[in-house]
Enzyme design. Structure first.
Site, PDB file in Angstrom:
ATOM      1  N   ARG A 166       0.837  -1.218   0.000  1.00 56.66           N
ATOM      2  CA  ARG A 166       0.000   0.000   0.000  1.00 56.66           C
ATOM      3  C   ARG A 166       0.866   1.260   0.000  1.00 56.66           C
ATOM      4  NH1 ARG A 166      -2.991  -3.791   3.724  1.00 56.66           N
ATOM      5  NH2 ARG A 166      -1.042  -3.558   4.877  1.00 56.66           N
ATOM      6  N   ARG A 225      10.262   0.425   9.299  1.00 56.34           N
ATOM      7  CA  ARG A 225      10.620   0.094  10.683  1.00 56.34           C
ATOM      8  C   ARG A 225      12.126   0.229  10.826  1.00 56.34           C
ATOM      9  NH1 ARG A 225       6.251   1.032  11.967  1.00 56.34           N
ATOM     10  NH2 ARG A 225       4.661  -0.308  12.928  1.00 56.34           N
ATOM     11  N   GLU A 267      13.528   2.921  19.497  1.00 54.89           N
ATOM     12  CA  GLU A 267      12.836   4.190  19.767  1.00 54.89           C
ATOM     13  C   GLU A 267      12.408   4.281  21.230  1.00 54.89           C
ATOM     14  OE1 GLU A 267       9.579   4.395  16.996  1.00 54.89           O
ATOM     15  OE2 GLU A 267      10.908   4.103  15.279  1.00 54.89           O
ATOM     16  N   HIS A 291       9.135   9.399  14.342  1.00 58.03           N
ATOM     17  CA  HIS A 291       8.101   8.417  13.981  1.00 58.03           C
ATOM     18  C   HIS A 291       6.726   9.076  13.823  1.00 58.03           C
ATOM     19  CE1 HIS A 291       7.070   3.872  14.239  1.00 58.03           C
ATOM     20  NE2 HIS A 291       6.285   4.503  13.378  1.00 58.03           N
TER      21      HIS A 291
HETATM   22  P1  NAP Z   1       1.962  -3.769   2.967  1.00 55.01           P
HETATM   23  O1  NAP Z   1       0.842  -3.256   2.121  1.00 55.01           O
HETATM   24  O2  NAP Z   1       1.800  -5.083   3.643  1.00 55.01           O
HETATM   25  O3  NAP Z   1       3.282  -3.778   2.062  1.00 55.01           O
HETATM   26  C1  NAP Z   1       4.460  -4.422   2.453  1.00 55.01           C
HETATM   27  C2  NAP Z   1       5.313  -4.672   1.225  1.00 55.01           C
HETATM   28  O4  NAP Z   1       6.529  -5.273   1.646  1.00 55.01           O
HETATM   29  C3  NAP Z   1       4.677  -5.650   0.211  1.00 55.01           C
HETATM   30  O5  NAP Z   1       4.907  -5.195  -1.092  1.00 55.01           O
HETATM   31  C4  NAP Z   1       5.453  -6.954   0.448  1.00 55.01           C
HETATM   32  O6  NAP Z   1       5.576  -7.770  -0.702  1.00 55.01           O
HETATM   33  C5  NAP Z   1       6.815  -6.376   0.806  1.00 55.01           C
HETATM   34  N1  NAP Z   1       7.633  -7.363   1.492  1.00 55.01           N
HETATM   35  C6  NAP Z   1       7.395  -8.032   2.641  1.00 55.01           C
HETATM   36  N2  NAP Z   1       8.403  -8.862   2.924  1.00 55.01           N
HETATM   37  C7  NAP Z   1       9.306  -8.729   1.932  1.00 55.01           C
HETATM   38  C8  NAP Z   1      10.562  -9.325   1.651  1.00 55.01           C
HETATM   39  N3  NAP Z   1      11.095 -10.244   2.469  1.00 55.01           N
HETATM   40  N4  NAP Z   1      11.199  -8.937   0.518  1.00 55.01           N
HETATM   41  C9  NAP Z   1      10.663  -8.022  -0.296  1.00 55.01           C
HETATM   42  N5  NAP Z   1       9.488  -7.405  -0.082  1.00 55.01           N
HETATM   43  C10 NAP Z   1       8.815  -7.767   1.024  1.00 55.01           C
HETATM   44  O7  NAP Z   1       2.287  -2.736   4.135  1.00 55.01           O
HETATM   45  P2  NAP Z   1       2.093  -1.144   4.124  1.00 55.01           P
HETATM   46  O8  NAP Z   1       0.724  -0.796   4.606  1.00 55.01           O
HETATM   47  O9  NAP Z   1       2.567  -0.589   2.821  1.00 55.01           O
HETATM   48  O10 NAP Z   1       3.126  -0.748   5.295  1.00 55.01           O
HETATM   49  C11 NAP Z   1       4.499  -1.022   5.155  1.00 55.01           C
HETATM   50  C12 NAP Z   1       5.220  -0.846   6.466  1.00 55.01           C
HETATM   51  O11 NAP Z   1       5.291   0.547   6.759  1.00 55.01           O
HETATM   52  C13 NAP Z   1       4.491  -1.437   7.695  1.00 55.01           C
HETATM   53  O12 NAP Z   1       4.833  -2.783   7.893  1.00 55.01           O
HETATM   54  C14 NAP Z   1       4.920  -0.550   8.820  1.00 55.01           C
HETATM   55  O13 NAP Z   1       5.970  -1.185   9.516  1.00 55.01           O
HETATM   56  C15 NAP Z   1       5.421   0.715   8.154  1.00 55.01           C
HETATM   57  N6  NAP Z   1       4.659   1.919   8.543  1.00 55.01           N
HETATM   58  C16 NAP Z   1       5.305   2.934   9.182  1.00 55.01           C
HETATM   59  C17 NAP Z   1       4.615   4.092   9.479  1.00 55.01           C
HETATM   60  C18 NAP Z   1       5.291   5.252  10.167  1.00 55.01           C
HETATM   61  O14 NAP Z   1       4.677   5.886  10.992  1.00 55.01           O
HETATM   62  N7  NAP Z   1       6.526   5.571   9.824  1.00 55.01           N
HETATM   63  C19 NAP Z   1       3.264   4.228   9.168  1.00 55.01           C
HETATM   64  C20 NAP Z   1       2.649   3.168   8.517  1.00 55.01           C
HETATM   65  C21 NAP Z   1       3.351   2.012   8.207  1.00 55.01           C
HETATM   66  P3  NAP Z   1       4.288  -8.507  -1.348  1.00 55.01           P
HETATM   67  O15 NAP Z   1       3.386  -7.395  -1.797  1.00 55.01           O
HETATM   68  O16 NAP Z   1       4.835  -9.248  -2.481  1.00 55.01           O
HETATM   69  O17 NAP Z   1       3.681  -9.317  -0.249  1.00 55.01           O
END
Ligand code: NAP
Length: 308
Positions: A145, A226, A255, A273
């Site tokens: 996403r 993260r 953190e 964060h």
């Molecule tokens: P998401 O939709 O689940 O997307 C995660 C992506 O990572 C997917 O494309 C997944 O691949 C890929 N992935 C997972 N494991 C992998 C690996 N071993 N090698 C390569 N790619 C891999 O999650 P999201 O909603 O975008 O959020 C992503 C992350 O952002 C969260 O997990 C969270 O930790 C972080 N976050 C941080 C904040 C902040 O405040 N800074 C806010 C929101 C989120 P596939 O699509 O092929 O499964």
């Protein structure tokens, strides 16, 4: 139910109708008791010990999209449902990622410091020259996403987009011209490498001494995913040695502590964060977490389970 006390101002009383709420402050340990639900912040570890003490627990409604603060195996073994808050924070986090990309590429903090210090002596053709974005390559590690939302925002900037994910994203490729590549190619070809994968055993420390040596000189690393995806000391050394152009970080390993060498390193933009920190998004996150609790306590399926 137990709810993080820090969410109190983000919830309307009507959203808590029918729930018996105990507010739990972040600096208080998770108590023992017969609560049926907990809504923790991402800073609260919920593992085997906590689950053993919450004997009647039916749901952990994490108030974040990442859930690396929850021991999923322990939860599943005890048949406790785990939910997160996807989608509602995608735009806010993608916007903040772009704030970091632009701040790094155009040396925003150095400019602000120069003006504030009173040392600015006027326009100079070679002052604070940064990275032109058009024609450069944005590498996305993770194209879910948030990664895709960051990629979509890159199109009007004229960036070429590469991404690494476990599965191909044909629609994203069609909409943005992005190409899926292996991790080693992503590292070698990115001018800006932005991390959007969750923290898992496979992704932890993926930015390390070796990968940093394989990056283009002057490249920028951005992390709004993260903190533990990056080996912080190795990143600090790459910045100190001038190999890396800049680093824009919203998340850290331990953190709120930040590795002292990273905190002191040059050309960093370090944020506390705040990826999802907009009024609207934080209210929506709290609302989804509580809606998941209502659903599960009514015996209905959760709205946003992290596993099925
Ligand atoms: P998401 O939709 O689940 O997307 C995660 C992506 O990572 C997917 O494309 C997944 O691949 C890929 N992935 C997972 N494991 C992998 C690996 N071993 N090698 C390569 N790619 C891999 O999650 P999201 O909603 O975008 O959020 C992503 C992350 O952002 C969260 O997990 C969270 O930790 C972080 N976050 C941080 C904040 C902040 O405040 N800074 C806010 C929101 C989120 P596939 O699509 O092929 O499964």
């Amino acid at each position: 139910m137990l709810i993080a006390a820090e969410l109190q101002n983000l919830l309307e009383p009507a959203q808590l109708d029918g729930l018996e709420v105990t507010w739990l402050r972040a600096d208080h340990a998770t108590p023992k008791g017969d609560w049926a639900a907990i809504v923790p912040l991402l800073s609260r570890w919920v593992g085997g010990t906590e689950l053993k003490q919450l004997t009647k627990l039916r749901i952990i409604a994490n108030c974040a999209v990442g859930y690396d603060n929850v021991d999923l195996v322990a939860a599943e073994m005890r048949k406790v449902i785990v939910t997160n808050t996807p989608d509602v924070l995608t735009d806010a986090t993608a916007d903040l990622t772009w704030a970091l990309i632009l701040a790094c590429a155009r040396r925003l903090l150095e400019g602000i410091d120069l003006v504030r210090s009173g040392q600015w002596s006027g326009w100079h053709p070679e002052q604070l020259l940064g990275m032109e974005l058009r024609g450069r390559t944005l590498g996305l590690f993770g194209a879910g996403r948030i990664g895709q939302a960051v990629g979509c925002r890159a199109v009007p900037f004229g960036l070429r987009i590469l991404y690494t994910a476990r599965t191909a994203k044909p629609e994203f490729e069609r909409d943005t011209g992005a190409a899926r590549v292996e991790w080693t190619r992503l590292v070698a070809e990115s001018d800006i490498l932005s991390l959007h994968a969750p923290s898992t055993p496979e992704t932890k420390g993926i930015i390390n001494r070796d990968t940093l040596h394989r990056m283009k000189p002057g490249a920028i690393v951005v992390n709004t995913a993260r903190g533990d995806l990056i080996r912080e000391e190795a990143l600090a050394i790459a910045l100190e040695e001038g190999r890396l152009g800049a680093a824009g970080l919203d998340v850290f390993v331990d953190e709120p502590a930040i590795h002292p060498r990273l905190r002191a390193a040059p050309r960093t933009v370090l944020l506390p964060h705040i990826g999802s920190a907009t009024h609207d998004t934080r209210r929506r996150m709290a609302a989804i977490a509580v809606a998941n609790v209502h659903a599960v306590l009514r015996g209905e399926p959760p709205l946003t389970p992290v596993y099925r």
